[in-house]
Structure formats: C-alpha cells, structure tokens
Design a protein around this motif. Structure first.
Motif, PDB file in Angstrom:
ATOM      1  N   ILE A 190      39.875  85.958  69.337  1.00  0.00           N
ATOM      2  CA  ILE A 190      38.290  86.386  69.209  1.00  0.00           C
ATOM      3  C   ILE A 190      37.794  85.719  70.522  1.00  0.00           C
ATOM      4  O   ILE A 190      37.907  84.455  70.843  1.00  0.00           O
ATOM      5  CB  ILE A 190      37.757  85.438  68.064  1.00  0.00           C
ATOM      6  CG1 ILE A 190      38.342  85.985  66.629  1.00  0.00           C
ATOM      7  CG2 ILE A 190      36.276  85.783  67.857  1.00  0.00           C
ATOM      8  CD1 ILE A 190      37.882  85.398  65.568  1.00  0.00           C
ATOM      9  N   ASN A 191      37.059  86.688  71.326  1.00  0.00           N
ATOM     10  CA  ASN A 191      36.643  86.059  72.612  1.00  0.00           C
ATOM     11  C   ASN A 191      35.458  86.905  73.026  1.00  0.00           C
ATOM     12  O   ASN A 191      35.810  88.102  73.414  1.00  0.00           O
ATOM     13  CB  ASN A 191      37.656  86.071  73.797  1.00  0.00           C
ATOM     14  CG  ASN A 191      37.277  85.629  75.218  1.00  0.00           C
ATOM     15  OD1 ASN A 191      36.461  84.796  75.017  1.00  0.00           O
ATOM     16  ND2 ASN A 191      37.363  86.352  76.235  1.00  0.00           N
ATOM     17  N   PRO A 192      34.178  86.607  72.762  1.00  0.00           N
ATOM     18  CA  PRO A 192      33.929  85.300  72.337  1.00  0.00           C
ATOM     19  C   PRO A 192      33.677  85.110  70.889  1.00  0.00           C
ATOM     20  O   PRO A 192      33.125  86.103  70.059  1.00  0.00           O
ATOM     21  CB  PRO A 192      32.487  85.136  73.181  1.00  0.00           C
ATOM     22  CG  PRO A 192      31.936  86.297  73.047  1.00  0.00           C
ATOM     23  CD  PRO A 192      33.034  87.479  72.944  1.00  0.00           C
ATOM     24  N   LEU A 193      33.936  83.799  70.254  1.00  0.00           N
ATOM     25  CA  LEU A 193      33.618  83.381  68.971  1.00  0.00           C
ATOM     26  C   LEU A 193      32.272  82.533  69.406  1.00  0.00           C
ATOM     27  O   LEU A 193      32.199  81.690  70.374  1.00  0.00           O
ATOM     28  CB  LEU A 193      34.737  82.496  68.420  1.00  0.00           C
ATOM     29  CG  LEU A 193      34.158  81.907  67.116  1.00  0.00           C
ATOM     30  CD1 LEU A 193      34.297  82.817  66.045  1.00  0.00           C
ATOM     31  CD2 LEU A 193      35.105  80.590  66.791  1.00  0.00           C
ATOM     32  N   LEU A 204      32.161  87.953  68.138  1.00  0.00           N
ATOM     33  CA  LEU A 204      31.313  89.093  68.810  1.00  0.00           C
ATOM     34  C   LEU A 204      32.376  89.870  69.399  1.00  0.00           C
ATOM     35  O   LEU A 204      32.111  90.979  69.479  1.00  0.00           O
ATOM     36  CB  LEU A 204      30.498  88.332  70.043  1.00  0.00           C
ATOM     37  CG  LEU A 204      29.439  87.616  69.465  1.00  0.00           C
ATOM     38  CD1 LEU A 204      28.111  87.413  70.577  1.00  0.00           C
ATOM     39  CD2 LEU A 204      28.604  87.997  68.167  1.00  0.00           C
ATOM     40  N   ASP A 205      33.672  89.680  69.585  1.00  0.00           N
ATOM     41  CA  ASP A 205      34.584  90.554  69.875  1.00  0.00           C
ATOM     42  C   ASP A 205      35.741  90.322  69.082  1.00  0.00           C
ATOM     43  O   ASP A 205      35.967  89.290  68.302  1.00  0.00           O
ATOM     44  CB  ASP A 205      34.911  90.228  71.325  1.00  0.00           C
ATOM     45  CG  ASP A 205      35.880  91.489  72.010  1.00  0.00           C
ATOM     46  OD1 ASP A 205      35.841  92.390  71.320  1.00  0.00           O
ATOM     47  OD2 ASP A 205      36.304  91.263  73.162  1.00  0.00           O
ATOM     48  N   ALA A 206      36.686  91.283  68.982  1.00  0.00           N
ATOM     49  CA  ALA A 206      37.810  91.230  67.936  1.00  0.00           C
ATOM     50  C   ALA A 206      39.028  92.015  68.690  1.00  0.00           C
ATOM     51  O   ALA A 206      38.943  93.095  69.251  1.00  0.00           O
ATOM     52  CB  ALA A 206      37.413  91.807  66.729  1.00  0.00           C
TER      53      ALA A 206
END
Ligand code: ADP
Ligand code: MG
Length: 376
Positions: A190-193, A204-206
């Motif tokens: 996850i970047n960014p959490l 926000l990303d996965a």
C-alpha cells in the motif's frame, strides 16, 4: 501474476482494509456517470500493471466536474510511459473520491528469500518518492522479519504516531498479512496508506502480486487475470505449452530444459551478447511444437541471430531439425541460425539441416558456438 489496483482494492475491502469509494470505467460512455457517482473532487487513475503512474501522468486530481471529464478523456486510451513497465495502453480508468491527505505512509509485506521469511516494511515517508527514500535514507523504512507469529504493533510504533493511529495501522498490517497468506500472494503493498484530515487511515493505492505456482488453488484470483496486460509473446507461448520469457538482448535462443536454457544464456553472455528470450521447449517436444517455438522466436524484431541449443534425450535431434527446417521454409528469416545438437539422432538431425538447402551454422560444441556468436 499481477492484478490491477481496482481489483486489489476489492480484495482489500474483503479483508477489512478501507479504501476510497471509486467507480471503474472501461469506455468513454461511462465517464460522466462515474464522475457523478463519486462526486468531485475526484482522482482519475489509469489502470495498468505498473507503478509510478502518477509521475507518468496516469493519476490526476480533478477539482470540478469539467476537469474530471477532461482528465478521464485524456487518460483513458493514452499510452502510459512509466519508469517501471515501459509503454502501456490504458484500457480502463478508476474514478475515485479524492481524499484529504494529512500524511502518506508506505506499508508492504513480501518474501525475504535471504532470511527465508516474510518481511513487513513500513515507513512514514510514503508516496511517489519511496524509491528515492529507499536509496537515500533507508533508515526511514522500518523492517520486521516475521519468523514466528506476526505482531505488527511494535514495528508500527517506530513511526511515532499516537496510539489510536498506531493501532489502526497495525490492524491494516495484520489484515494485509492474512490476505498474503490466504491468497498465496508474493507481495502486498500500500503506497500510499494515508492518514486523512479526519484521522482515518485509508489505502489510496493497492498492489498485489501472486505466486503463479499456487494459482491452481485460487480460481477467484485466476479470474482476475487481464490478458491485455500480458506480454503478447508470452501469451502465445502459453497456448502451446512453451516456457517463454521475453528478455532485452539480441540473441534468440531455443533450448530444451530450464537448466540448459540458463547455461545457454551464460554462453551467450560469454560471447559478449545478451539473450533475447528464455525459451524452454520441454523434454518431449514434437516437430510441430518446435516449429511454433521457432516462429515465436523469429517474431522478435531485435534479433541479431538465433541460437538453438538442444540436448537430444526424449526430444530427438531429427525431430528438432525437421521442425526448425519447416519453420524456416515458411518464414522470412534474415538473421543467422546457429545450431548445436547433442544426443539422440544427432547425425540424422545434422543431415536434415545440411540437406535442407537452407542456411544453418551447425556447431559441434559450445566453445565453437561462442566463437560464432562473437563474430556476428
Ligand atoms: P502510483 O503509485 O502508480 O503513482 P498512486 O495510486 O499511488 O499511483 O497515486 C499517486 C499519488 O496520487 C498518491 O501518492 C497520492 O498522493 C495521490 N492519490 C492517489 N489516489 C488519491 C485519492 N483517492 N485522493 C487523493 N490523492 C490520491
Ligand atoms: Mg502508489
């Protein structure tokens, strides 16, 4: 196997990891409806199997309806050129509610093969520059090697947040760990959490990669495969049961057996060149399969030469020669073809090639092969 962000986010939801509301669009006709559903501000996100989409213009924040429609129209169908995956056509976009970001974190779980365990990584310097952080300030990324049971709280505490935020992040890490184990993923990231203005913690990303060798027990994951994202050569090879991986060099190679394939790549390197592919035709390949494999090799336009290195055991050298001869007859092969055959029916194989009226360089051993490849 890789999947898209929108698919990974569906899995996140199943595992209790919060993500912003979003709608997927696969055609222009769906854009306005999707934006109406999410509302503005929203973020338009290219769905391609690549990271670093933001830096490549594939992620855009739209403040109002009009700019959202404009960005969506630009991103859907664009050729996204990212530092991670080269050029990718964008066939799907995600329209996602914009989140007010207070802090971007990085969180991932992956295999640490050296230490033979799963590694948990977390950093308070998440976002698009995480690769830079990893290079310049690696101490800002906290790593925990999971040797026994996973207890993320201690590692998350290193980030220095107040206890309720620490707990929320640790819960997400635990859920992500369960996902990794239960779905046989090799990487979850996850970047960014983000920590939002309301002190919520959202992904926000996965990104999720799966272990191909375990896919047989996950039909739900196989169903997520997007063939448009696969390398077309590799897809073609799968159809014929060939083990093929596209590489960046200029010497196409066709080999039987994975060990011999790797040794062949070393031989090519010794000759100062690089392999254009890894191609293992397998033990009992028929001449038809050899023909298909050869056609696949030749469709690579960067080739300087083809090197066929076969040990005739179950695969007889005369079968090989027949297949290669038939393939070359029907194709316009401009580059030299070097053949080294050893083993069953070697002599008959060499005769088929020498009497074919086509041009082959048949070499007797690998040293000779190196000399020929050097002089191409
Ligand atoms: P990539 O990692 O491929 O560049 P991300 O999904 O991480 O794509 O998006 C890039 C950046 O865009 C994020 O670091 C974040 O700052 C911003 N972003 C992404 N999704 C949202 C969102 N829903 N709301 C606000 N900002 C977002
Ligand atoms: Mg990202």
């Amino acid at each position: 196997m890789k999947i898209h962000e929108y698919q990974a986010k569906e899995l996140f939801k199943q595992y209790g990891i919060e993500v912003p509301f979003s709608v997927l669009c696969e055609s222009r006709g769906q854009i306005e409806q999707a934006i109406k559903k999410t509302g503005v501000p929203c973020v338009i996100k290219a769905q391609v199997h690549s990271g670093a989409r933001g830096k490549a213009g594939g992620v855009k924040l739209a403040k109002d309806f009009q700019s959202a429609v404009k960005f969506a129209g630009e991103i859907l169908g664009m050729e996204l050129k990212s530092s991670q995956a080269g050029i990718k056509k964008v066939n799907k976009i995600l329209v996602e509610q914009a989140v007010s970001i207070e802090k971007e974190l990085y969180l991932s779980l992956t295999f640490d093969r050296t230490n033979e365990c799963i590694a948990f990584l977390v950093s308070s310097c998440g976002g698009m520059d995480i690769e830079e952080t990893a290079k310049i300030s690696p101490e800002k990324i906290h790593t925990c090697l999971i040797k026994d049971t996973f207890n993320p709280v201690e590692t998350v505490k290193c980030l220095g947040f107040e206890s309720d935020i620490t707990e929320k992040i640790a819960r997400i890490a635990q859920n992500l760990y369960n996902l990794l184990i239960e779905k046989d993923a090799s990487l979850v990231e996850i970047n960014p959490l983000v920590i939002t203005g309301n002190k919520e913690v959202k992904a926000l990303d996965a990104k999720i990669n799966f272990d191909d060798n375990a896919l047989f027990r996950h039909e739900d994951i196989i169903a997520l495969k997007d063939e448009q994202e696969e390398n077309p050569y590799e897809l073609e090879a799968q159809k014929y049961g060939l083990n093929y991986i596209k590489l960046d060099g200029t010497i196409g190679c066709m080999v039987n057996g994975a060990g011999l394939a790797m040794a062949t790549m070393d031989v090519i390197r010794l000759a100062g060149k690089d392999a254009a592919n890894f191609l293992d035709v397998g033990g009992g390949a028929s001449s038809e399969k050899i023909e298909k494999a050869f056609k696949l090799l030749i469709s690579d336009r960067n080739l300087e030469a083809v090197f066929i290195n076969i040990f005739g055991g179950i695969l007889r050298c005369d079968f090989l020669a027949e297949g290669v001869k038939n393939a070359i007859k029907t194709l316009d092969v401009k580059c030299p073809v070097i053949v080294r055959m050893e083993g069953t029916n070697k002599q008959q194989g060499a005769e088929i090639l020498n009497n074919s009226g086509l041009r082959f360089t048949v070499v007797n051993d690998l040293n000779e092969a190196i000399e020929v490849i050097k002089n191409i």
